[in-house]
Scaffold this active site. Structure first.
Site, mmCIF file in Angstrom:
data_model
loop_
_atom_site.group_PDB
_atom_site.id
_atom_site.type_symbol
_atom_site.label_atom_id
_atom_site.label_comp_id
_atom_site.label_asym_id
_atom_site.label_seq_id
_atom_site.Cartn_x
_atom_site.Cartn_y
_atom_site.Cartn_z
ATOM 1 N N GLY A 58 12.604 40.960 23.388
ATOM 2 C CA GLY A 58 11.584 39.977 22.939
ATOM 3 C C GLY A 58 11.117 39.067 24.280
ATOM 4 N N THR A 81 10.969 44.735 22.122
ATOM 5 C CA THR A 81 10.742 45.877 21.405
ATOM 6 C C THR A 81 9.616 46.869 21.740
ATOM 7 O OG1 THR A 81 12.019 45.000 19.440
ATOM 8 C CG2 THR A 81 10.843 46.894 18.769
ATOM 9 N N ASN A 106 8.372 32.276 15.616
ATOM 10 C CA ASN A 106 7.231 33.366 16.201
ATOM 11 C C ASN A 106 6.983 34.283 15.102
ATOM 12 O OD1 ASN A 106 7.974 36.228 16.751
ATOM 13 N ND2 ASN A 106 9.921 35.165 17.486
ATOM 14 N N ARG A 107 5.748 34.746 15.156
ATOM 15 C CA ARG A 107 5.393 35.772 13.936
ATOM 16 C C ARG A 107 4.512 36.879 14.815
ATOM 17 N NH1 ARG A 107 2.673 31.209 11.794
ATOM 18 N NH2 ARG A 107 0.705 31.203 12.013
ATOM 19 N N GLY A 109 5.152 40.146 15.782
ATOM 20 C CA GLY A 109 4.947 41.444 14.923
ATOM 21 C C GLY A 109 4.779 42.613 15.975
ATOM 22 N N PHE A 110 5.964 42.498 16.810
ATOM 23 C CA PHE A 110 6.068 43.767 17.803
ATOM 24 C C PHE A 110 4.920 44.167 18.585
ATOM 25 C CE2 PHE A 110 9.572 46.347 15.105
ATOM 26 C CZ PHE A 110 10.735 45.287 15.358
ATOM 27 N N ASN A 147 15.181 48.344 23.747
ATOM 28 C CA ASN A 147 15.027 47.934 22.135
ATOM 29 C C ASN A 147 13.915 48.627 21.465
ATOM 30 O OD1 ASN A 147 14.211 46.193 19.962
ATOM 31 N ND2 ASN A 147 16.085 45.196 20.464
ATOM 32 N N ASN A 178 16.183 48.061 16.457
ATOM 33 C CA ASN A 178 15.858 46.726 16.017
ATOM 34 C C ASN A 178 15.190 47.081 14.618
ATOM 35 O OD1 ASN A 178 15.073 44.216 15.569
ATOM 36 N ND2 ASN A 178 13.899 44.129 17.055
ATOM 37 N N SER A 181 13.629 42.579 12.836
ATOM 38 C CA SER A 181 12.777 41.571 12.818
ATOM 39 C C SER A 181 11.810 41.110 11.368
ATOM 40 C CB SER A 181 11.564 42.143 13.890
ATOM 41 O OG SER A 181 10.297 41.337 13.602
ATOM 42 N N ASN A 183 9.049 40.082 10.944
ATOM 43 C CA ASN A 183 7.473 39.932 11.217
ATOM 44 C C ASN A 183 6.626 41.130 10.988
ATOM 45 O OD1 ASN A 183 7.616 37.156 11.884
ATOM 46 N ND2 ASN A 183 8.590 37.762 13.850
ATOM 47 N N THR A 184 7.649 42.256 10.776
ATOM 48 C CA THR A 184 7.019 43.651 10.383
ATOM 49 C C THR A 184 7.357 43.820 8.721
ATOM 50 O OG1 THR A 184 7.099 44.512 12.483
ATOM 51 C CG2 THR A 184 6.711 46.016 10.836
ATOM 52 N N LYS A 218 20.655 46.265 15.865
ATOM 53 C CA LYS A 218 20.399 44.857 15.766
ATOM 54 C C LYS A 218 19.968 44.447 14.334
ATOM 55 C CE LYS A 218 17.838 41.223 18.163
ATOM 56 N NZ LYS A 218 17.121 40.864 19.438
ATOM 57 N N ASN A 247 19.101 38.031 14.865
ATOM 58 C CA ASN A 247 17.487 37.867 15.335
ATOM 59 C C ASN A 247 17.442 36.582 14.992
ATOM 60 O OD1 ASN A 247 14.811 38.544 16.026
ATOM 61 N ND2 ASN A 247 15.065 40.665 15.965
ATOM 62 N N GLY A 269 16.399 29.779 18.562
ATOM 63 C CA GLY A 269 16.938 28.452 19.397
ATOM 64 C C GLY A 269 18.191 27.684 18.652
ATOM 65 N N GLY A 298 20.779 30.678 19.268
ATOM 66 C CA GLY A 298 21.140 29.372 19.386
ATOM 67 C C GLY A 298 22.140 29.224 20.606
#
Length: 357
Positions: A58, A81, A106-107, A109-110, A147, A178, A181, A183-184, A218, A247, A269, A298
């Site tokens: 990422g 990815t 974040n969004r 989306g690969f 990835n 992966n 995520s 975001n997909t 992952k 993730n 984070g 984190g």
């Protein structure tokens, strides 16, 4: 100190633009091996790592700064990815700093330039790799992971993963599938039941294109105990060589203070730390120590990296902490981790893995 001086100016930029500036700067760093620290050298399966601090997927999606990331001292760099076809990702804005929380949402989306372009950069990076299988000069000791994922509009996502694994296995020291995520849409459904078993079976065959390149999986931090147990069993049965846990999270801790806390997407984070630690421990229990674990989420200090190792991680990976602390964080963590292992009488990382479980 230099990064802390320039960070205010960098943070005036849109987060995604600032990320691009930082990557271009890292790409200019010379490739060099990390200073040897014998206590930090470790192994995961057949792979040897100069140290257990890696760069998470990422951060360098397209492999534009591989040598520079090794140049800051990382023992491993995971690019991607990467998807079979290039894709722009989700509409902007799609990355948000939560400065008061030391976090990002974040969004994306690969978003990436596609597998072919990413692999070309990986081939040209100066690398050690596995000389019997990978061609190219052996000028560093770092381990390169790639990835892979599926395109958002793919009619057959499992076929996308098989294609990505087969291609990446010929270049990478390990390949990560992966499926974590957020975001997909629908991607995390591949973490469960027959879909996961089918995916692992196909990818286990595909990685033979690289002579059985190690295959990592992952997974998300947002899993209940039953899902963790099922994934652990499927991964062991499916020939997975390591689990990357995890993730970004779709949960939102109540203590978040930043104005962007309500944005849609995956949170990463410092606020992710507690959930990531708990999921790591749960996977350690579920696998019974039979499958190596890689901790993500984190981690921003030597103390936290050491805690994850003692909780069962063989390696740790960084991303968001580098945004806030800069590239010098890796060297500081290596120094601190070496001191912590020495303090507790460990001759190497492997001796500390899982001692608190």
């Amino acid at each position: 100190m230099i990064y802390r001086a320039i960070r205010p100016a960098l943070f005036l930029l849109d987060p995604e633009r600032a990320h691009g500036v930082a990557l271009r700067s890292l790409a200019l760093r010379p490739a060099r091996a990390a200073a040897p620290r014998p206590r930090l050298a470790t192994k995961l399966g057949e792979l040897s790592f100069a140290n257990p601090i890696g760069i998470a997927a990422g951060l360098d999606k397209d492999g534009r700064a591989i040598d520079g990331l090794f140049g800051i001292g990382a023992g491993a760099v995971e690019i991607g990815t990467l998807t079979p076809l290039p894709q722009p990702g989700n509409p902007k804005p799609r990355m948000f700093r939560l400065v008061a929380d030391g976090a990002l949402i974040n969004r994306l989306g690969f978003n990436n330039g596609g597998l072919e372009a990413g692999l070309a950069r990986a081939r040209s990076a100066r690398r050690a790799g596995r000389p019997a299988l990978k061609t190219g000069p052996a000028l560093r000791t770092g381990v390169l992971g790639i990835n892979v994922g599926a395109n958002k509009d793919s009619a057959d996502r499992i076929a996308d993963y098989a294609y990505g694994v087969a291609a990446a296995a010929q270049v990478a020291d390990y390949v990560t599938i992966n499926i974590s995520s957020p975001n997909t849409p629908g991607l995390r459904d591949l973490q469960h039941g027959d879909a996961l078993r089918d995916l692992l079976a196909v990818c286990d065959g595909a990685r033979m294109a690289g002579g059985r390149t190690p295959l990592w999986l992952k997974v998300a931090p947002d899993l209940d105990p039953a899902a963790i147990d099922a994934i652990a069993r499927a991964a062991i049965a499916g020939g997975v060589d390591a689990l990357v846990v995890g993730n970004t999270t779709v949960s939102r801790p109540a203590a978040l203070r930043s104005a962007h806390a309500g944005q849609t997407g995956g949170l990463s984070g410092a606020p992710l730390g507690a959930a990531a630690r708990a999921t790591l421990a749960a996977f350690r229990d579920a696998t019974g120590g039979r499958l190596p674990l890689v901790a993500v989420g984190g981690i921003g200090s030597a103390a936290e990296a050491y805690a994850r190792i003692r909780a069962g991680a063989s390696l740790v990976q960084l991303y968001t902490a580098l945004v806030y602390e800069g590239p010098g964080l890796v060297a500081r963590m290596l120094t601190g981790l070496d001191a912590l292992l020495a303090r507790d009488g460990f001759a190497g990382v492997a001796e500390a893995v899982g001692v608190d479980m």
